[in-house]
Design a protein around this motif. Structure first.
Motif, mmCIF file in Angstrom:
data_model
loop_
_atom_site.group_PDB
_atom_site.id
_atom_site.type_symbol
_atom_site.label_atom_id
_atom_site.label_comp_id
_atom_site.label_asym_id
_atom_site.label_seq_id
_atom_site.Cartn_x
_atom_site.Cartn_y
_atom_site.Cartn_z
ATOM 1 N N ALA A 24 1.137 -1.339 0.001
ATOM 2 C CA ALA A 24 0.047 0.551 0.652
ATOM 3 C C ALA A 24 0.662 1.244 0.039
ATOM 4 O O ALA A 24 0.294 2.372 -0.426
ATOM 5 C CB ALA A 24 -1.239 0.010 0.794
ATOM 6 N N LEU A 25 2.215 1.265 0.422
ATOM 7 C CA LEU A 25 3.139 2.724 0.718
ATOM 8 C C LEU A 25 3.728 2.101 -0.843
ATOM 9 O O LEU A 25 3.325 3.216 -1.348
ATOM 10 C CB LEU A 25 4.392 2.121 1.546
ATOM 11 C CG LEU A 25 4.942 3.112 1.750
ATOM 12 C CD1 LEU A 25 4.265 4.536 2.349
ATOM 13 C CD2 LEU A 25 6.307 2.017 2.696
ATOM 14 N N ALA A 26 4.043 1.755 -1.379
ATOM 15 C CA ALA A 26 4.529 1.247 -2.680
ATOM 16 C C ALA A 26 3.167 2.043 -3.451
ATOM 17 O O ALA A 26 3.916 3.230 -4.320
ATOM 18 C CB ALA A 26 4.661 0.452 -3.317
ATOM 19 N N ALA A 27 2.150 1.539 -3.087
ATOM 20 C CA ALA A 27 0.829 2.713 -4.279
ATOM 21 C C ALA A 27 0.580 3.507 -3.808
ATOM 22 O O ALA A 27 0.402 4.272 -5.068
ATOM 23 C CB ALA A 27 -1.077 1.147 -4.084
ATOM 24 N N GLY A 28 0.729 3.939 -3.056
ATOM 25 C CA GLY A 28 0.537 5.377 -2.614
ATOM 26 C C GLY A 28 1.395 6.263 -2.844
ATOM 27 O O GLY A 28 0.849 7.504 -3.225
ATOM 28 N N MET A 29 2.174 6.060 -3.680
ATOM 29 C CA MET A 29 3.547 6.548 -4.355
ATOM 30 C C MET A 29 3.799 6.497 -5.988
ATOM 31 O O MET A 29 4.984 6.643 -6.237
ATOM 32 C CB MET A 29 4.634 6.202 -3.460
ATOM 33 C CG MET A 29 5.326 6.549 -2.149
ATOM 34 S SD MET A 29 6.846 5.329 -1.348
ATOM 35 C CE MET A 29 7.799 6.607 -2.519
#
Length: 164
Positions: A24-29
């Motif tokens: 989710a962190l990667a997706a948010g970036m």
């Protein structure tokens, strides 16, 4: 409500939740394509006698709210050990509750108890919101250094396959 927040060390059975948060962190970036880690990678490398990293998990009302993933660091110039924060994640539903700050403080306390004398991290150059968050906490941008990296096939070639 702040008093329902609990921070605890992760256990191996948290590997799927940790992986989901990192994804989710990667997706948010906008970096989904760069995220290749698996749940098995998290479980294999994050737990056991030779764990490569440590994770603190924040729960709010018993629900997963965020995490802070760290590993040991050492500064030859300072002559002291420290901790490196690789990932800090707070789920959208739990933002504005100071969970990120509390996770970083808990990581700093754990590091200090192990002899750490500093905390280091890097922030994506486009993540202005995170940069402002860290500055607000007193974690300043170091203009003295830059991170460089080699990975994948280039790393393998540089390391010299088959050589110790």
């Amino acid at each position: 409500m702040q008093d329902d927040i609990r921070i605890r060390p992760a256990a191996k059975d948290d590997a799927a939740a940790i992986h989901a948060a990192l994804k989710a962190l990667a997706a948010g970036m906008g970096a989904e394509g760069k995220f290749v880690s698996t749940v098995d990678d998290v479980g294999r490398h994050g737990f056991g006698a030779a764990a490569a990293f440590e994770v603190l998990i924040a729960e709010a009302g018993g629900a997963f709210a965020g995490l802070c993933l760290t590993f040991p660091s050492f500064s030859t110039w300072m002559g002291a050990p420290g901790i490196y924060v690789q990932d800090l994640f707070v789920a959208d539903a739990f933002r504005a509750r100071r969970i990120g700050e509390r996770l970083l403080q808990a990581a700093a306390r754990r590091g200090r108890a192990s002899g750490a004398r500093y905390l280091r991290l890097s922030v994506d150059v486009e993540n202005v919101r995170a940069q402002a968050f860290y500055e607000r906490l007193g974690i300043r941008h170091s203009r003295d250094e830059q991170i460089h990296m080699i990975k994948g096939a280039a790393f393998d070639a540089f390391a010299g396959e088959g050589e110790p």
